[in-house]
Write a protein that holds these residues in place. Structure first.
Motif, PDB file in Angstrom:
ATOM      1  N   LYS A  11     111.588  23.495 140.896  1.00 22.40           N
ATOM      2  CA  LYS A  11     111.307  24.170 142.315  1.00 22.40           C
ATOM      3  C   LYS A  11     110.109  24.450 142.435  1.00 22.40           C
ATOM      4  N   GLN A  12     109.486  24.427 143.449  1.00 30.83           N
ATOM      5  CA  GLN A  12     108.200  24.734 143.892  1.00 30.83           C
ATOM      6  C   GLN A  12     107.942  26.009 144.528  1.00 30.83           C
ATOM      7  N   TYR A  13     107.114  27.004 143.819  1.00 33.54           N
ATOM      8  CA  TYR A  13     106.995  28.241 144.449  1.00 33.54           C
ATOM      9  C   TYR A  13     105.824  28.362 145.178  1.00 33.54           C
ATOM     10  N   PRO A  14     105.678  29.272 145.977  1.00 33.04           N
ATOM     11  CA  PRO A  14     104.455  29.476 146.426  1.00 33.04           C
ATOM     12  C   PRO A  14     103.447  29.990 145.793  1.00 33.04           C
ATOM     13  N   ALA A  15     101.924  29.869 145.850  1.00 35.82           N
ATOM     14  CA  ALA A  15     101.012  30.105 145.088  1.00 35.82           C
ATOM     15  C   ALA A  15     100.794  31.826 145.022  1.00 35.82           C
ATOM     16  N   ARG A  16     100.846  32.431 143.759  1.00 37.50           N
ATOM     17  CA  ARG A  16     100.690  33.707 143.690  1.00 37.50           C
ATOM     18  C   ARG A  16      99.417  34.337 144.071  1.00 37.50           C
ATOM     19  N   THR A  17      98.012  33.543 143.950  1.00 38.48           N
ATOM     20  CA  THR A  17      96.980  34.126 144.036  1.00 38.48           C
ATOM     21  C   THR A  17      96.485  32.881 145.346  1.00 38.48           C
ATOM     22  N   ALA A  18      95.136  33.444 145.660  1.00 35.52           N
ATOM     23  CA  ALA A  18      94.328  32.665 146.747  1.00 35.52           C
ATOM     24  C   ALA A  18      93.966  31.304 146.025  1.00 35.52           C
ATOM     25  N   SER A  19      93.585  30.424 146.609  1.00 38.16           N
ATOM     26  CA  SER A  19      93.112  29.189 146.378  1.00 38.16           C
ATOM     27  C   SER A  19      91.658  29.278 145.595  1.00 38.16           C
ATOM     28  N   GLU A  20      91.329  28.883 144.503  1.00 36.35           N
ATOM     29  CA  GLU A  20      90.279  29.150 143.709  1.00 36.35           C
ATOM     30  C   GLU A  20      88.977  28.558 144.627  1.00 36.35           C
ATOM     31  N   THR A  21      87.777  29.192 144.501  1.00 37.34           N
ATOM     32  CA  THR A  21      86.643  29.047 145.242  1.00 37.34           C
ATOM     33  C   THR A  21      85.821  28.220 144.393  1.00 37.34           C
ATOM     34  N   ALA A  22      84.528  27.656 144.993  1.00 36.92           N
ATOM     35  CA  ALA A  22      83.618  27.061 144.054  1.00 36.92           C
ATOM     36  C   ALA A  22      82.950  28.256 143.365  1.00 36.92           C
ATOM     37  N   GLU A  23      82.598  29.222 143.804  1.00 38.34           N
ATOM     38  CA  GLU A  23      82.080  30.315 142.956  1.00 38.34           C
ATOM     39  C   GLU A  23      82.843  30.786 141.867  1.00 38.34           C
ATOM     40  N   SER A  24      84.248  30.978 142.105  1.00 32.26           N
ATOM     41  CA  SER A  24      85.162  31.390 140.932  1.00 32.26           C
ATOM     42  C   SER A  24      85.338  30.163 139.801  1.00 32.26           C
ATOM     43  N   ARG A  25      85.027  28.990 140.303  1.00 29.68           N
ATOM     44  CA  ARG A  25      84.854  27.947 139.227  1.00 29.68           C
ATOM     45  C   ARG A  25      83.738  27.827 138.564  1.00 29.68           C
ATOM     46  N   TYR A  26      82.792  28.129 139.048  1.00 25.95           N
ATOM     47  CA  TYR A  26      81.538  28.110 138.417  1.00 25.95           C
ATOM     48  C   TYR A  26      81.442  29.419 137.184  1.00 25.95           C
ATOM     49  N   TRP A  27      82.148  30.569 137.605  1.00 24.81           N
ATOM     50  CA  TRP A  27      81.955  31.680 136.351  1.00 24.81           C
ATOM     51  C   TRP A  27      82.981  31.503 135.556  1.00 24.81           C
ATOM     52  N   ARG A  28      83.951  30.561 136.007  1.00 26.32           N
ATOM     53  CA  ARG A  28      85.028  30.451 134.985  1.00 26.32           C
ATOM     54  C   ARG A  28      84.821  29.272 133.905  1.00 26.32           C
ATOM     55  N   ARG A  29      83.624  28.422 134.235  1.00 31.98           N
ATOM     56  CA  ARG A  29      83.220  27.521 133.310  1.00 31.98           C
ATOM     57  C   ARG A  29      82.285  28.115 132.109  1.00 31.98           C
ATOM     58  N   PHE A  30      82.240  29.383 132.348  1.00 30.44           N
ATOM     59  CA  PHE A  30      81.817  29.951 131.004  1.00 30.44           C
ATOM     60  C   PHE A  30      82.495  29.978 129.844  1.00 30.44           C
ATOM     61  N   ARG A  31      82.468  29.097 128.709  1.00 31.74           N
ATOM     62  CA  ARG A  31      83.311  28.979 127.891  1.00 31.74           C
ATOM     63  C   ARG A  31      83.755  30.293 126.957  1.00 31.74           C
ATOM     64  N   ALA A  32      85.004  30.023 126.229  1.00 31.84           N
ATOM     65  CA  ALA A  32      85.275  31.097 125.544  1.00 31.84           C
ATOM     66  C   ALA A  32      84.228  31.765 124.677  1.00 31.84           C
ATOM     67  N   PRO A  33      84.217  32.936 124.559  1.00 35.65           N
ATOM     68  CA  PRO A  33      83.093  33.703 123.982  1.00 35.65           C
ATOM     69  C   PRO A  33      82.985  33.290 122.454  1.00 35.65           C
ATOM     70  N   ASP A  34      81.633  33.326 121.824  1.00 34.89           N
ATOM     71  CA  ASP A  34      81.434  33.608 120.527  1.00 34.89           C
ATOM     72  C   ASP A  34      81.329  35.023 120.234  1.00 34.89           C
ATOM     73  N   THR A  35      82.155  35.588 119.340  1.00 32.23           N
ATOM     74  CA  THR A  35      82.325  37.090 119.327  1.00 32.23           C
ATOM     75  C   THR A  35      81.777  37.366 117.660  1.00 32.23           C
ATOM     76  N   SER A  36      80.918  38.435 117.737  1.00 34.81           N
ATOM     77  CA  SER A  36      80.341  38.905 116.565  1.00 34.81           C
ATOM     78  C   SER A  36      80.518  40.434 116.670  1.00 34.81           C
ATOM     79  N   GLN A  37      80.761  40.935 115.446  1.00 32.43           N
ATOM     80  CA  GLN A  37      80.994  42.639 115.160  1.00 32.43           C
ATOM     81  C   GLN A  37      79.581  43.338 114.857  1.00 32.43           C
ATOM     82  N   GLN A  38      79.398  44.148 115.473  1.00 34.94           N
ATOM     83  CA  GLN A  38      78.028  44.770 115.075  1.00 34.94           C
ATOM     84  C   GLN A  38      78.331  46.261 114.696  1.00 34.94           C
ATOM     85  N   VAL A  39      77.391  46.588 113.999  1.00 37.01           N
ATOM     86  CA  VAL A  39      77.661  48.147 113.351  1.00 37.01           C
ATOM     87  C   VAL A  39      78.378  49.444 114.521  1.00 37.01           C
ATOM     88  N   GLY A  40      77.600  49.549 115.410  1.00 36.26           N
ATOM     89  CA  GLY A  40      78.053  50.365 116.461  1.00 36.26           C
ATOM     90  C   GLY A  40      77.952  49.853 117.785  1.00 36.26           C
TER      91      GLY A  40
END
Length: 523
Positions: free
Chosen positions: A14-43
């Protein structure tokens, strides 16, 4: 006689209606930032500042040190640890050769980051210094302290030139106007942002933010100023005498950081953006025409600082728990031409000429999509069945359900269960399972049983599972744990529904009175 198995019909999803609005070019741009490199600092990471020159290394202030990271590898290059107590506001000079930082001791310290040497220690503040900035002329530093004073220093002579008084509480932010090197903005916990003319050594404008000001940022052009205090960001027109242009209340907790991206956004509409970080764990992006949120990202902790490189290739976020998360844009590989420090020449990638000597010459056009008016000819051949359909075709109902669960797609599982119910095969699919086979089914039910699109179906399935395996509870610890998790999920959803019903009951009389009042006013 026609082959009977060939008449098998695939399971209809079954096909259900989209739960969110269609993705915009702006949203696609910011989603293209890859998964973060994480480092733990002292504070807690209280400040992130990118060097204005390529390769845009960045300074991270955390606990008693300022760490400079390589922008290419995201690994530490230099650690400046000449602080007796906490360090604050490590920022680069415009040429990247010097770095200034404040601290809990009240000293303003100037470093040579390449040689890791302390060049100047400027003494005068009586309390912690939370904001330090180099002046555009490279020879002076402005600092703001918890002693409610602003001081202007000559780093060549190592002495204070003058002191600015006017704030009545802690000063936590400062910024120099991009259009005038003599105009500075400072934000304070006295709920005001002041504009200073250092030529006259006096305050020329005061804007009431309405809450303790945590961050200030000039928007590109220098006519607009953003201040952050409490849960609100306010945009002021400085050229119009401090007129309030916009009030942005998109965060749920205190906004701790502001920064501007001078060349961010989709390539076709590249324009400056304003970024904000908050204790609610969100980083939000605003366009600067109508000041609306174009993208939001959730981080695993309260956000203390946000920074973006001048070429918008790296986005760094510092959290209160000491995590530093740096994300690289997938399509932004290097410096933006025209920015300071960017390479003047760029290599053009070699493109091989397509001729009959290449295999791709004979397969060209195979990936082209048909236009709306084109006639499509279906190639003969049997469509490949999914794994769960292959199991259904052989009447292996338990294996079909396992294959559907392996896809982790709720629509496929729900439609397969409905198909099994229509075939009277639920008993065979759910029964005869050991603990290892039962856990994925319970995990799926726990995740999706509160989904209103499938809750009726999954509640019935859960009841059937409990009836079948109730006598065997207590045998497997994994199964018992999953049953408890499903129960807690259902209890939480029931509590939420009861709260919503009470809220609806409280709102109905108010709405009824409001509608009645509106009807009388029209009469």
């Amino acid at each position: 006689m026609e082959d009977q198995p060939s008449q098998f019909q695939k399971t209809l999803i079954k096909q259900y209606p989209a739960r969110t609005a269609s993705e915009t070019a702006e949203s696609r741009y910011w989603r293209r930032f890859r998964a973060p490199d994480t480092s733990q600092q002292v504070g807690a990471v209280t400040s992130i500042d990118f060097c204005p020159l390529y390769p845009y290394n960045y300074a991270v202030t955390s606990s008693t040190r300022v760490i400079i990271f390589d922008a290419h590898t995201r690994r530490p290059l230099t650690t400046l640890s000449r602080f007796k107590d906490k360090a604050y506001s490590g920022t680069f000079r415009s040429d990247g050769r010097l770095l200034v930082a404040g601290g809990e001791t009240g000293f303003v310290q100037v470093f040579d980051p390449q040689k890791q040497t302390l060049l100047r220690q400027l003494k005068g503040h009586q309390r912690p210094v939370h904001t330090t900035r180099f002046a555009p002329d490279k020879m002076h530093v402005l600092s703001g302290s918890d002693d409610a004073t602003i001081r202007y220093w000559d780093i060549t002579a190592g002495e204070q030139l003058f002191r600015l008084d006017g704030h009545t509480d802690y000063i936590r932010s400062s910024a120099c106007s991009p259009s005038s090197q003599d105009t500075w903005a400072t934000g304070s916990y006295d709920h005001t942002c002041k504009i200073w003319d250092i030529r006259n050594k006096q305050c020329v404008m005061t804007m009431e933010h309405g809450g303790p000001v945590e961050a200030t940022a000039w928007l590109p052009g220098g006519s607009l100023l953003a201040t952050a205090g409490g849960t609100e960001i306010k945009i002021w027109n400085v050229l119009a005498g401090g007129q309030l242009l916009a009030r942005l209340a998109n965060h749920q907790k205190t906004v701790t950081s502001l920064c501007t991206a001078s060349s961010a956004g989709p390539a076709a509409t590249s324009a400056p953006r304003l970024l904000s970080g908050s204790l609610d764990g969100h980083v939000k992006v605003y366009e600067l025409d109508e000041f609306k949120v174009t993208h939001a990202t959730k981080y695993p902790g309260p956000v203390m600082s946000v920074g973006i490189s001048p070429n918008a290739a790296l986005l760094a976020v510092g959290l209160a728990n000491g995590q530093l998360l740096v994300r690289k844009h997938s399509h932004n590989k290097g410096a933006v031409p025209g920015l300071p420090g960017a390479p003047s020449k760029q290599k053009v990638p070699y493109q091989r000429r397509l001729t009959a000597a290449n295999y791709r010459y004979f397969t060209r056009g195979g990936n082209e999509k048909a236009a709306p008016g084109d006639v499509q000819v279906q190639l003969p051949g049997q469509k490949k069945l999914a794994a769960y359909d292959q199991m259904l075709r052989r009447f292996e109902y338990r294996a079909a359900l396992d294959a559907a669960l392996a896809t982790e797609q709720v629509e496929i599982v729900a439609n397969l269960l409905e198909e099994l119910a229509a075939r009277s095969g639920l008993g065979a699919a759910l029964g005869g399972r050991d603990a290892q086979q039962l856990v994925p089914l319970l995990a799926h039910l726990q995740k999706h049983i509160v989904d209103p699109r499938h809750s009726n179906l999954f509640i019935g399935i859960l009841n059937r599972v409990l009836d079948t395996y109730g006598p065997a509870l207590g045998v497997s610890e994994d199964v018992d744990m999953k049953i408890r998790q499903v129960r807690e999920q259902v209890k939480l959803e029931a509590k939420l529904q009861n709260t919503l019903l009470r809220l609806q009951g409280s709102l109905e009389p108010i709405l009824s009175v409001a509608l009645s009042a509106g009807g009388h006013s029209e009469e």
